[in-house]
Design a protein around this motif. Sequence first.
Motif, PDB file in Angstrom:
ATOM      1  N   VAL A 134       1.532   0.400  -5.889  1.00 56.13           N
ATOM      2  CA  VAL A 134       1.294  -0.954  -6.389  1.00 56.13           C
ATOM      3  C   VAL A 134       1.838  -1.122  -7.810  1.00 56.13           C
ATOM      4  O   VAL A 134       2.417  -2.158  -8.151  1.00 56.13           O
ATOM      5  N   ASP A 148      -7.784  -5.241  -4.647  1.00 55.22           N
ATOM      6  CA  ASP A 148      -8.960  -4.547  -4.106  1.00 55.22           C
ATOM      7  C   ASP A 148      -8.683  -3.040  -4.073  1.00 55.22           C
ATOM      8  O   ASP A 148      -8.530  -2.446  -3.019  1.00 55.22           O
ATOM      9  N   ASP A 168       0.859  -1.190   0.000  1.00 53.05           N
ATOM     10  CA  ASP A 168       0.000   0.000   0.000  1.00 53.05           C
ATOM     11  C   ASP A 168       0.889   1.232   0.000  1.00 53.05           C
ATOM     12  O   ASP A 168       1.959   1.247   0.580  1.00 53.05           O
TER      13      ASP A 168
HETATM   14  N1  SAH Z   1      -8.102  -3.800   0.274  1.00 53.62           N
HETATM   15  C1  SAH Z   1      -8.246  -3.009   1.488  1.00 53.62           C
HETATM   16  C2  SAH Z   1      -8.963  -1.722   1.276  1.00 53.62           C
HETATM   17  C3  SAH Z   1      -8.351  -0.829   0.226  1.00 53.62           C
HETATM   18  S1  SAH Z   1      -8.623   0.850   0.555  1.00 53.62           S
HETATM   19  C4  SAH Z   1      -8.923  -3.839   2.577  1.00 53.62           C
HETATM   20  O1  SAH Z   1      -9.321  -4.960   2.318  1.00 53.62           O
HETATM   21  O2  SAH Z   1      -9.047  -3.355   3.695  1.00 53.62           O
HETATM   22  C5  SAH Z   1      -7.642   1.539  -0.690  1.00 53.62           C
HETATM   23  C6  SAH Z   1      -6.184   1.587  -0.360  1.00 53.62           C
HETATM   24  O3  SAH Z   1      -5.482   1.751  -1.572  1.00 53.62           O
HETATM   25  C7  SAH Z   1      -5.764   2.732   0.544  1.00 53.62           C
HETATM   26  O4  SAH Z   1      -5.153   2.211   1.692  1.00 53.62           O
HETATM   27  C8  SAH Z   1      -4.780   3.540  -0.297  1.00 53.62           C
HETATM   28  O5  SAH Z   1      -3.677   4.010   0.443  1.00 53.62           O
HETATM   29  C9  SAH Z   1      -4.327   2.511  -1.295  1.00 53.62           C
HETATM   30  N2  SAH Z   1      -3.825   3.000  -2.591  1.00 53.62           N
HETATM   31  C10 SAH Z   1      -4.400   3.868  -3.434  1.00 53.62           C
HETATM   32  N3  SAH Z   1      -3.643   3.994  -4.551  1.00 53.62           N
HETATM   33  C11 SAH Z   1      -2.595   3.180  -4.420  1.00 53.62           C
HETATM   34  C12 SAH Z   1      -1.474   2.851  -5.231  1.00 53.62           C
HETATM   35  N4  SAH Z   1      -1.296   3.398  -6.433  1.00 53.62           N
HETATM   36  N5  SAH Z   1      -0.583   1.957  -4.767  1.00 53.62           N
HETATM   37  C13 SAH Z   1      -0.749   1.386  -3.550  1.00 53.62           C
HETATM   38  N6  SAH Z   1      -1.778   1.653  -2.754  1.00 53.62           N
HETATM   39  C14 SAH Z   1      -2.694   2.538  -3.165  1.00 53.62           C
END
Ligand code: SAH
Length: 399
Positions: free
Chosen positions: A281, A301, A251
């Motif tokens: 990511v 997700d 993340d």
């Molecule tokens: N899958 C998680 C919820 C995701 S919430 C669960 O099950 O609880 C979305 C998350 O994506 C956030 O924490 C945010 O920091 C992250 N995020 C957004 N863009 C991103 C990127 N380009 N790379 C990594 N993380 C990212």
Amino acid sequence: MKTEVKLRIKSAFVKQLKEGYPLIDKEAIINREAISAEGTIINLYDEKNHFIAKGYYGIQNKGCGWVISRKEDEIIDNFFFGQKMNLAIQQRKKFFNDETTTAFRVFNGEGDGIGGLTIDYFDDYYLINWYSVGIYTFKEQIITELQKVAHIKGIYQKKRFDEAGKYIDEDDFVWGTEPEFPLVVKENGVNFAVYLNEGAMVGIFLDQREVRKLIRDQYASGRTVLNTFSYTGAFSVFAALGGAAQTTSVDLANRSLSKTAEQFHINGIDAKSQNIIVEDVFKYFKYAVKKELKFDMVILDPPSFARSKKFTFSASKDYKNLLKEAIAITEKEGIIVASTNCSSFNKSKFKEFIDTAFKEMHKKYQILEEFALPEDFKTLKVFKEGDYLKVVFIKKLDT
Ligand code: SAH
């Protein structure tokens, strides 16, 4: 008592409203000049002056209010809200009685009869989400009636109605006593640390409960798991508890490192035995390809929309490419868990993204599981947008 205003609805919108559609489209109202104050009770009539439904006026990105009654003479008072709260609580008896799960949704907006309002339960603490100034005008009545039917230690709220429909950052404590944070709740026997007063998100997305359970109970064992957009690592914790060989959580947010470590820790897992990576990511995918890393299970997700320094991600435009990146680093016979909460495309569109992604990668696949929202996230058949969650378990075939 609230003032009531009579509104005329354009014929093009009458049919769906009569069939039970709960959202009042901004374009639907002929005499919009008749209303100004959010929270006003509005009675909707067709062009022949026949009553259609009763709602409240409240601006959200989706519309300008919600239908909350089908009876012309229904009075929107404490009794009205009390009945709705009571029914919602009764319908969650199973959850209240389950000692292994102490976090779930108690009231799910239009699915429980009042759009623009959700209430979540965290072990006798209640979190109310208000999605418009309009619904917030009913705060006192809703809280008073909730208190009559529920055993409550404390109430928190999130006002999700600044100009862009976003969360307003302030002290979210409303009533009762405050727990010591983290408040540790349970989900299918797994501990979860939640923070009800630290901004818009509390640490867990309750709608993925069944997905997490299945990963733990049937999919994780012996597998290496990559959890992307991992937030507080909820999927990683369930995978580790299900016997995953190793979990890697990725993340972008700095806070995800300590938050994920905490979730492992409160479940008796040494966080140092797992990989927790703070990185974009999309950068991580490139790194993994370069290092020839492969995983037996990749969890996707992402948020519906996100902007990082280098990339902008929009689920409706970019999910297919995200899948292709995941396919490239998934082992043969490995599993991809593809999830989205994006309401602007439906499940069949989502499956098209999956199909195209595999075709473009010249790989075959098999769909193993499909999930939508769990039972506590009650939805209406006529309001498909409300049934936003789509999760598909896909096996990458060895061809
Ligand atoms: N899958 C998680 C919820 C995701 S919430 C669960 O099950 O609880 C979305 C998350 O994506 C956030 O924490 C945010 O920091 C992250 N995020 C957004 N863009 C991103 C990127 N380009 N790379 C990594 N993380 C990212």
